[in-house]
Design a protein around this motif. Structure first.
Motif, short mmCIF file in Angstrom:
data_model
loop_
_atom_site.label_atom_id
_atom_site.label_comp_id
_atom_site.label_asym_id
_atom_site.label_seq_id
_atom_site.Cartn_x
_atom_site.Cartn_y
_atom_site.Cartn_z
N THR A 130 0.81 -1.22 0.00
CA THR A 130 0.00 0.00 0.00
C THR A 130 0.84 1.26 0.00
O THR A 130 0.41 2.29 -0.50
CB THR A 130 -0.92 0.02 1.23
OG1 THR A 130 -0.12 -0.01 2.41
CG2 THR A 130 -1.87 -1.17 1.21
N GLY A 131 2.02 1.19 0.58
CA GLY A 131 2.88 2.36 0.63
C GLY A 131 2.47 3.34 1.72
O GLY A 131 3.09 4.38 1.88
N ASN A 132 1.42 3.05 2.42
CA ASN A 132 0.98 3.94 3.50
C ASN A 132 1.61 3.51 4.81
O ASN A 132 1.67 2.33 5.12
CB ASN A 132 -0.55 3.90 3.64
CG ASN A 132 -1.24 4.40 2.40
OD1 ASN A 132 -0.69 5.21 1.66
ND2 ASN A 132 -2.45 3.94 2.16
N THR A 133 2.05 4.46 5.55
CA THR A 133 2.59 4.18 6.88
C THR A 133 1.95 5.15 7.87
O THR A 133 1.48 6.23 7.49
CB THR A 133 4.12 4.34 6.92
OG1 THR A 133 4.45 5.67 6.55
CG2 THR A 133 4.80 3.34 5.99
N LEU A 134 1.94 4.74 9.10
CA LEU A 134 1.43 5.60 10.15
C LEU A 134 2.60 6.11 10.97
O LEU A 134 3.45 5.34 11.40
CB LEU A 134 0.46 4.83 11.06
CG LEU A 134 -0.85 4.41 10.42
CD1 LEU A 134 -1.65 3.57 11.40
CD2 LEU A 134 -1.65 5.63 9.99
N ASN A 135 2.60 7.40 11.21
CA ASN A 135 3.61 8.00 12.05
C ASN A 135 2.97 8.22 13.42
O ASN A 135 2.30 9.23 13.66
CB ASN A 135 4.11 9.32 11.45
CG ASN A 135 5.27 9.89 12.22
OD1 ASN A 135 5.61 9.41 13.31
ND2 ASN A 135 5.88 10.94 11.67
N PHE A 136 3.16 7.25 14.31
CA PHE A 136 2.53 7.31 15.63
C PHE A 136 3.04 8.47 16.46
O PHE A 136 2.30 9.07 17.24
CB PHE A 136 2.72 5.98 16.38
CG PHE A 136 1.91 4.86 15.80
CD1 PHE A 136 0.54 4.83 15.94
CD2 PHE A 136 2.54 3.82 15.13
CE1 PHE A 136 -0.21 3.79 15.42
CE2 PHE A 136 1.79 2.78 14.60
CZ PHE A 136 0.41 2.76 14.74
N GLN A 137 4.31 8.79 16.30
CA GLN A 137 4.88 9.89 17.08
C GLN A 137 4.26 11.22 16.68
O GLN A 137 4.04 12.09 17.52
CB GLN A 137 6.39 9.91 16.94
CG GLN A 137 7.03 8.71 17.60
CD GLN A 137 8.49 8.54 17.23
OE1 GLN A 137 8.95 9.06 16.23
NE2 GLN A 137 9.21 7.79 18.07
N ALA A 138 3.92 11.38 15.40
CA ALA A 138 3.26 12.60 14.96
C ALA A 138 1.85 12.68 15.53
O ALA A 138 1.31 13.78 15.71
CB ALA A 138 3.22 12.66 13.44
N LEU A 139 1.26 11.52 15.83
CA LEU A 139 -0.08 11.49 16.43
C LEU A 139 -0.03 11.63 17.94
O LEU A 139 -1.07 11.64 18.59
CB LEU A 139 -0.78 10.18 16.06
CG LEU A 139 -1.08 9.97 14.57
CD1 LEU A 139 -1.60 8.57 14.32
CD2 LEU A 139 -2.08 11.00 14.09
N GLY A 140 1.16 11.69 18.49
CA GLY A 140 1.31 11.83 19.94
C GLY A 140 1.30 10.50 20.68
O GLY A 140 1.13 10.47 21.89
N GLU A 178 3.42 7.45 21.88
CA GLU A 178 4.80 7.05 22.09
C GLU A 178 4.94 5.54 21.90
O GLU A 178 4.06 4.78 22.28
CB GLU A 178 5.26 7.43 23.50
CG GLU A 178 5.34 8.92 23.73
CD GLU A 178 6.35 9.59 22.81
OE1 GLU A 178 7.44 9.01 22.58
OE2 GLU A 178 6.05 10.68 22.30
N PRO A 179 6.05 5.09 21.31
CA PRO A 179 6.25 3.64 21.14
C PRO A 179 6.43 2.96 22.50
O PRO A 179 6.92 3.55 23.46
CB PRO A 179 7.52 3.55 20.30
CG PRO A 179 8.19 4.86 20.44
CD PRO A 179 7.15 5.88 20.77
N ILE A 180 5.99 1.71 22.54
CA ILE A 180 6.09 0.92 23.77
C ILE A 180 7.18 -0.13 23.58
O ILE A 180 7.24 -0.78 22.53
CB ILE A 180 4.75 0.23 24.08
CG1 ILE A 180 3.65 1.26 24.26
CG2 ILE A 180 4.84 -0.65 25.30
CD1 ILE A 180 2.25 0.66 24.35
N ASP A 181 8.01 -0.27 24.58
CA ASP A 181 9.06 -1.29 24.53
C ASP A 181 8.43 -2.65 24.83
O ASP A 181 7.93 -2.89 25.93
CB ASP A 181 10.16 -0.97 25.55
CG ASP A 181 11.29 -1.98 25.48
OD1 ASP A 181 11.46 -2.60 24.41
OD2 ASP A 181 12.00 -2.13 26.49
N LEU A 182 8.42 -3.52 23.84
CA LEU A 182 7.80 -4.85 23.98
C LEU A 182 8.83 -5.95 24.16
O LEU A 182 8.50 -7.13 24.02
CB LEU A 182 6.93 -5.15 22.75
CG LEU A 182 5.77 -4.19 22.50
CD1 LEU A 182 5.07 -4.53 21.20
CD2 LEU A 182 4.81 -4.20 23.67
#
Length: 182
Positions: free
Chosen positions: A110-120, A122-126
């Protein structure tokens, strides 16, 4: 008796013209014979159905004969592809793969990606999700189980696990580790 009469009238018909009464009798007897023949076929089918119901799922020679016949009916010995006969397993696999790849295609990116940091977000350490379960974690889960309910289809209740934990803990831990590590 009816079959013999029909055969006798058939023979007579080959030699001479039958009288109208004889033709009518021959016609009635032939219909009677066909009806009896149909009834015999129906009875044979019903007997086969009863045998299938009685012995079909049992581990009998009859069951294996039916299974072997079904296997050979469903076995694909060769494929005809554009006039060429393909009979080896690897060749048929390649032909089928190419055919269905052409029918279904391949997944397009699809070429689409989500920028979670831009959405506020934060990544979770799994990283800790891949750490094996400790015996203390499993014991805590067992202590939290209701005593009168079985968590699985084996019927062992929480009371069983709590009262026998000192005996079964190593086997339970081995089973959990085998499950989580694949």
């Amino acid at each position: 008796m009816a079959t013999e009469l029909v055969l006798h009238l058939d023979t007579a018909q080959d030699q001479r013209q039958l009288l109208p009464e004889e033709s009518e009798l021959r016609k009635r007897m032939k219909m009677h014979c066909l009806g009896l023949s149909s009834l015999d076929r129906t009875i044979a089918k019903q007997k086969a159905r009863v045998r299938q119901l009685q012995e079909g799922d049992a581990n009998t020679a009859y069951f294996h004969l039916i299974a072997r016949g079904r296997k050979w009916r469903n076995f694909i010995t060769s494929l005809n592809v554009h006039g060429h006969l393909v009979a080896d397993h690897d060749g048929m696999e390649a032909v089928l793969h190419a055919h269905f790849e052409g029918v279904f295609g391949t997944a397009a990116s699809t070429g689409n990606t989500l920028n979670f940091q831009a959405l506020g977000i934060e990544p979770i350490d799994l990283a800790d999700q891949e750490v094996p379960f400790s015996m203390e974690e499993v014991w805590a889960a067992i202590q939290a189980m209701p005593a009168d309910k079985a968590p699985g289809p084996d019927g062992f209740t929480g009371a069983f696990y709590k009262s026998t934990w000192h005996l079964i803990r190593l086997e339970v831990m081995e089973a959990i580790q085998a499950f989580t590590q694949g």
